[in-house]
Design a protein around this motif. Sequence first.
Motif, PDB file in Angstrom:
ATOM      1  N   GLY A  85       0.818  -1.204   0.000  1.00  9.89           N
ATOM      2  CA  GLY A  85       0.000   0.000   0.000  1.00  9.89           C
ATOM      3  C   GLY A  85       0.848   1.249   0.000  1.00  9.89           C
ATOM      4  N   GLY A  86       1.894   1.267   0.847  1.00  8.58           N
ATOM      5  CA  GLY A  86       2.792   2.411   0.896  1.00  8.58           C
ATOM      6  C   GLY A  86       2.249   3.528   1.752  1.00  8.58           C
ATOM      7  N   GLY A  87       2.587   4.761   1.404  1.00  8.32           N
ATOM      8  CA  GLY A  87       2.145   5.878   2.219  1.00  8.32           C
ATOM      9  C   GLY A  87       2.301   7.203   1.522  1.00  8.32           C
ATOM     10  N   GLY A  88       1.536   8.197   1.970  1.00  9.79           N
ATOM     11  CA  GLY A  88       1.812   9.558   1.559  1.00  9.79           C
ATOM     12  C   GLY A  88       3.231   9.919   1.942  1.00  9.79           C
ATOM     13  N   ASP A  89       3.801  10.917   1.285  1.00 12.23           N
ATOM     14  CA  ASP A  89       5.233  11.173   1.439  1.00 12.23           C
ATOM     15  C   ASP A  89       5.647  11.365   2.900  1.00 12.23           C
ATOM     16  OD1 ASP A  89       3.883  13.576   1.593  1.00 12.23           O
ATOM     17  OD2 ASP A  89       5.040  14.582   0.038  1.00 12.23           O
ATOM     18  N   ASN A  90       4.862  12.081   3.659  1.00 13.21           N
ATOM     19  CA  ASN A  90       5.266  12.330   5.045  1.00 13.21           C
ATOM     20  C   ASN A  90       5.095  11.103   5.927  1.00 13.21           C
ATOM     21  OD1 ASN A  90       6.054  15.198   4.989  1.00 13.21           O
ATOM     22  ND2 ASN A  90       3.945  15.484   4.306  1.00 13.21           N
ATOM     23  N   ALA A  91       4.013  10.364   5.734  1.00 10.22           N
ATOM     24  CA  ALA A  91       3.823   9.138   6.517  1.00 10.22           C
ATOM     25  C   ALA A  91       4.904   8.119   6.182  1.00 10.22           C
ATOM     26  CB  ALA A  91       2.435   8.560   6.259  1.00 10.22           C
ATOM     27  N   ALA A  92       5.252   8.002   4.897  1.00 10.75           N
ATOM     28  CA  ALA A  92       6.313   7.074   4.513  1.00 10.75           C
ATOM     29  C   ALA A  92       7.659   7.529   5.078  1.00 10.75           C
ATOM     30  CB  ALA A  92       6.384   6.958   2.996  1.00 10.75           C
ATOM     31  N   SER A  93       7.906   8.831   5.044  1.00  7.87           N
ATOM     32  CA  SER A  93       9.144   9.346   5.637  1.00  7.87           C
ATOM     33  C   SER A  93       9.201   9.035   7.131  1.00  7.87           C
ATOM     34  CB  SER A  93       9.251  10.854   5.416  1.00  7.87           C
ATOM     35  OG  SER A  93       9.426  11.165   4.054  1.00  7.87           O
ATOM     36  N   ALA A 153       8.707  12.581  16.642  1.00  3.49           N
ATOM     37  CA  ALA A 153       8.360  13.568  15.626  1.00  3.49           C
ATOM     38  C   ALA A 153       9.555  13.801  14.706  1.00  3.49           C
ATOM     39  CB  ALA A 153       7.930  14.882  16.272  1.00  3.49           C
ATOM     40  N   PHE A 154       9.275  14.363  13.542  1.00  5.24           N
ATOM     41  CA  PHE A 154      10.349  14.838  12.675  1.00  5.24           C
ATOM     42  C   PHE A 154       9.953  16.176  12.078  1.00  5.24           C
ATOM     43  CE2 PHE A 154       7.929  12.460   9.377  1.00  5.24           C
ATOM     44  CZ  PHE A 154       7.890  13.388   8.346  1.00  5.24           C
ATOM     45  N   VAL A 155      10.978  16.958  11.754  1.00  7.26           N
ATOM     46  CA  VAL A 155      10.791  18.182  10.997  1.00  7.26           C
ATOM     47  C   VAL A 155      11.476  17.979   9.650  1.00  7.26           C
ATOM     48  CG1 VAL A 155      12.831  19.282  12.050  1.00  7.26           C
ATOM     49  CG2 VAL A 155      11.077  20.686  10.934  1.00  7.26           C
ATOM     50  N   SER A 156      10.734  18.242   8.594  1.00  8.64           N
ATOM     51  CA  SER A 156      11.241  18.051   7.243  1.00  8.64           C
ATOM     52  C   SER A 156      11.414  19.404   6.573  1.00  8.64           C
ATOM     53  CB  SER A 156      10.276  17.188   6.426  1.00  8.64           C
ATOM     54  OG  SER A 156      10.680  17.131   5.071  1.00  8.64           O
ATOM     55  N   LEU A 157      12.618  19.646   6.070  1.00  6.00           N
ATOM     56  CA  LEU A 157      12.913  20.873   5.332  1.00  6.00           C
ATOM     57  C   LEU A 157      13.162  20.509   3.878  1.00  6.00           C
ATOM     58  CD1 LEU A 157      15.275  22.554   7.948  1.00  6.00           C
ATOM     59  CD2 LEU A 157      12.881  23.118   7.488  1.00  6.00           C
ATOM     60  N   VAL A 170       7.442  20.413   7.022  1.00  7.86           N
ATOM     61  CA  VAL A 170       6.477  19.627   7.794  1.00  7.86           C
ATOM     62  C   VAL A 170       7.009  19.417   9.202  1.00  7.86           C
ATOM     63  CG1 VAL A 170       5.413  17.353   8.035  1.00  7.86           C
ATOM     64  CG2 VAL A 170       5.518  18.431   5.788  1.00  7.86           C
ATOM     65  N   LEU A 171       6.134  19.591  10.164  1.00  3.19           N
ATOM     66  CA  LEU A 171       6.402  19.138  11.528  1.00  3.19           C
ATOM     67  C   LEU A 171       5.406  18.028  11.797  1.00  3.19           C
ATOM     68  CD1 LEU A 171       8.038  19.526  14.126  1.00  3.19           C
ATOM     69  CD2 LEU A 171       6.273  21.127  14.900  1.00  3.19           C
ATOM     70  N   PHE A 172       5.903  16.795  11.912  1.00  2.00           N
ATOM     71  CA  PHE A 172       5.090  15.572  11.912  1.00  2.00           C
ATOM     72  C   PHE A 172       5.248  14.862  13.242  1.00  2.00           C
ATOM     73  CE2 PHE A 172       4.394  11.111  11.363  1.00  2.00           C
ATOM     74  CZ  PHE A 172       3.610  10.885  10.236  1.00  2.00           C
ATOM     75  N   ALA A 173       4.139  14.565  13.914  1.00  2.00           N
ATOM     76  CA  ALA A 173       4.167  13.854  15.189  1.00  2.00           C
ATOM     77  C   ALA A 173       3.255  12.639  15.126  1.00  2.00           C
ATOM     78  CB  ALA A 173       3.723  14.774  16.326  1.00  2.00           C
ATOM     79  N   ALA A 174       3.781  11.480  15.490  1.00  2.00           N
ATOM     80  CA  ALA A 174       2.985  10.253  15.496  1.00  2.00           C
ATOM     81  C   ALA A 174       2.053  10.237  16.699  1.00  2.00           C
ATOM     82  CB  ALA A 174       3.901   9.035  15.535  1.00  2.00           C
TER      83      ALA A 174
END
Length: 479
Positions: free
Chosen positions: A229-237, A249-253, A258-262
């Motif tokens: 299935g995979g994932g949207g770019d941020n979820a896969a990252s 969490a991660f911050v993507s530049l 994106v500031l992403f928190a599970a």
Amino acid sequence: MFIGLDLGTSGLKGVLIDDAQAIRAEATAPLEVSRPQDGWSEQDPAAWLAATDAVMRELRAAADLGAVRGIGLSGQMHGATLLDEGHRVLRPCILWNDTRSHAEAAALDADPRFRAVTGNIVFPGFTAPKLAWVRNHEPEVFGKVALVLLPKDYLRLWLTGEAVAEMSDAAGTSWLDTGKRDWDDGLLAATDLGRGQMPRLVEGSEASGVLRAELAAQWGLPEDVVVAGGGGDNAASAVGVGVVKAGEAFVSLGTSGVLFAASDAYQPDAASAVHTFCHALPATWHQMGVILAAADALNWYAKIVGRKASDLTGELGELRAPGRTLFLPYLGGERTPHNDAAVRGSFLHLDHATDRTALTRAVLEGVTHAVRDSFDALSGTGTRIERLIAVGGGSRSEYWVRAIATSLGLPVELPVAGDFGGAFGAARLAMMAATGAGVEIATAPPIARVVEPDRALAPAFAEAHARYRDAYKALKGRH
């Protein structure tokens, strides 16, 4: 071995990993974006297929693919890829950073069902308002729409012949019941669509189909390769960097920021403009703040002054207190926390002393302030961040990462050299789908170093952030 394919905005990347998750080969192919009008952003889906073929051939040239058991897909989210009954593309894909449908988005968002069911504001970049725009402005195209696919899922259709989406990407359409992880018939009907025009749904770690035999033969793969299935770019990252549990969490530049928190629970707060989506793993969600122009803003500035972005950031030296000059990085509108498609970027407080170095610092600081906006919005929802990893091209700038650490008051971890982003996460999801492996394989990568906040500069960054927020309010009042 397993392959991850990440369909980005500016290029498609592929990685090959072995059973120990070591990267054995990688390849990229560039993509171009068309901007025929202000606020528009489109791509030709045929270019995605050509890029995939080029990447797979390059991987085959670098390594024997005869032992590959699975392929995972990651991709840019929200894009509207419209197909007719014969699965022919009806028009160029309208991309995630396209804001033409702001009026349609506002109209849908005024219907309380959308926030209640999806847990999110209906942003102009999401898929549903794009379909409403096509219905309103290109009715002859809308009347032929038999299938709506997200970008990576158009790749899947070509790879497997199956029309399938997965939860993390589908959550960004404004048609998914994010808590129940299923399409909502009422929301689809609000845009004059039905479930029959939507792909089947799977979890990101599940199999979605098998690679077509003719493609397997062309690329030297076995005939029974599973496509996950995979994932949207941020979820896969997030899967790639091991951000799969609450507190991580991660911050993507990257092009965007994106500031992403599970999260292990579904806890939406749509009014904050925080995105609450399904994760690429079962029974898991995530929240994120989204900045439409992060490294994209730096690259825009670098092009204007005729220098490489890396050269500009490399000449800055040690972190300093923010200067008087402000940069608002709203080159194509903004999402979190403003949900403002009309706002545009600005330099403020320029004077005779402002030189190129001051402008470079202002650009990095402007994106840093935008990350702080997202951090404050996530904190307001009760989301906690205990560990923060930085990824994306912008994370190579020591100055930028230290500015973010100082603004947020958090240490920022930098992984060892290597790609742990969307393509790597997609390869991990392929391993899960093909072997039955669980979430325990999604560990954090080795950390090369930790960038600590500069506590002495924290008050100066807080004061600059307050000025930045005031500048946005003033700018909003004029548009």
